[in-house]
Enzyme design. Sequence first.
Site, PDB file in Angstrom:
ATOM      1  N   ASP A 126       0.528  -1.327   0.017  1.00  0.00           N
ATOM      2  CA  ASP A 126       0.014   0.326   0.123  1.00  0.00           C
ATOM      3  C   ASP A 126       0.962   1.462  -0.084  1.00  0.00           C
ATOM      4  OD1 ASP A 126       1.769  -0.161   2.885  1.00  0.00           O
ATOM      5  OD2 ASP A 126      -1.180  -0.408   3.954  1.00  0.00           O
TER       6      ASP A 126
ATOM      7  N   ASP B  94      -8.239  -2.473  13.850  1.00  0.00           N
ATOM      8  CA  ASP B  94      -8.817  -2.844  13.704  1.00  0.00           C
ATOM      9  C   ASP B  94      -9.713  -3.854  13.021  1.00  0.00           C
ATOM     10  OD1 ASP B  94      -8.093  -1.958  11.571  1.00  0.00           O
ATOM     11  OD2 ASP B  94      -9.321   0.092  10.800  1.00  0.00           O
TER      12      ASP B  94
ATOM     13  N   HIS C 225      -7.030  -4.507   9.713  1.00  0.00           N
ATOM     14  CA  HIS C 225      -7.303  -3.962   8.909  1.00  0.00           C
ATOM     15  C   HIS C 225      -5.409  -5.036   7.774  1.00  0.00           C
ATOM     16  CE1 HIS C 225      -4.996  -0.574   9.618  1.00  0.00           C
ATOM     17  NE2 HIS C 225      -3.571  -0.825   9.131  1.00  0.00           N
TER      18      HIS C 225
ATOM     19  N   GLU D  53      -9.580  -1.652   5.308  1.00  0.00           N
ATOM     20  CA  GLU D  53     -10.247  -1.027   6.419  1.00  0.00           C
ATOM     21  C   GLU D  53     -12.084  -2.302   5.953  1.00  0.00           C
ATOM     22  OE1 GLU D  53      -9.228   0.480   8.757  1.00  0.00           O
ATOM     23  OE2 GLU D  53      -8.103   2.342   7.606  1.00  0.00           O
TER      24      GLU D  53
HETATM   25  C1  GLP Z   1      -0.083   0.654   8.866  1.00  0.00           C
HETATM   26  C2  GLP Z   1       0.065   0.118   6.824  1.00  0.00           C
HETATM   27  C3  GLP Z   1      -0.060  -1.840   7.566  1.00  0.00           C
HETATM   28  C4  GLP Z   1       0.238  -2.198   8.632  1.00  0.00           C
HETATM   29  C5  GLP Z   1      -0.270  -1.909  10.005  1.00  0.00           C
HETATM   30  C6  GLP Z   1       0.131  -2.021  11.214  1.00  0.00           C
HETATM   31  O1  GLP Z   1      -1.699   0.849   8.496  1.00  0.00           O
HETATM   32  N1  GLP Z   1      -0.751   0.016   5.959  1.00  0.00           N
HETATM   33  O2  GLP Z   1       0.348  -2.664   6.586  1.00  0.00           O
HETATM   34  O3  GLP Z   1       0.314  -3.685   9.594  1.00  0.00           O
HETATM   35  O4  GLP Z   1       0.037   0.052   9.768  1.00  0.00           O
HETATM   36  O5  GLP Z   1       0.909  -0.991  11.482  1.00  0.00           O
HETATM   37  P1  GLP Z   1       2.237  -0.997  13.365  1.00  0.00           P
HETATM   38  O6  GLP Z   1       2.785  -2.608  12.903  1.00  0.00           O
HETATM   39  O7  GLP Z   1       3.443  -0.197  12.468  1.00  0.00           O
HETATM   40  O8  GLP Z   1       1.580  -1.377  14.160  1.00  0.00           O
END
Ligand code: GLP
Length: 244
Positions: A70, A139, A141, A146
Amino acid sequence: MLHPRIIVAKDPEAVGKAAADQFEAVIAKKPAAVIGLATGSTPLPLYRELIAREKAGKIDFTKVRSANLDEYKGLAPDHEQSYRKFMQDNLFDHISIKPENTIVPLGLAEDVDAMCAAYEEKIEEWGGVDLQLLGIGHDGHIGFNEPDDHFPAMTHEVKLTEMTIEANKRFFNSADEVPRAAFTMGIGTIMAARKIVMVVTGKDKRDILKKTFWGPVDPQVPASILQFHPDVTLVCDEDAYPFN
Ligand code: GLP
């Protein structure tokens, strides 16, 4: 219902090492493997480990292709908080992967539909993703898919939820600076990967991890679709494992 292979590692560093084992194995078997990559803080120990293993001669990225999950809409590739910049700083600039073999959705795309379609086509041209890395949002995702009333299939534009904006504001000066939209591989794109490795660390992820693999499959918990994927390895630390 299928169940993930579960590795409970001691701490985030150990999660990184266990996940790196999966990458090492896939790339050893197929030097031109297509790997799907993720951002966020959870994959950082893994990326450090991959850099160290290439330096130690255990992995060779010269033929590897990579597709990121993404990107924030509206951020230029060299923007401090863009996911392209994150990947350059934390992985690509330190390994032998060729720049032309790395793709990240284009944050500045003018024709969004064309960019998303081209992204899917490129992955297809490469023969599909061999190993997809995932983190998870609070959440549920994955990528930026989402909670929704359906599972979106292909790479598309999404509106970020308040929860995600709140969680990601730590990387920006303020919540106001966090883009409100993003481009992400779809759930279908992710599910098409031949193998999936999800990394999860920290007590704050425990509830969502339980819902993901031990709750109903529900588009309100996007990651729960992984229960239908035949080859998922969940690598979590002791804090995140729901049954400790
Ligand atoms: C972002 C990314 C996700 C990732 C998420 C969790 O929203 N788009 O791909 O899994 O963050 O991030 P973290 O690993 O910092 O909790």
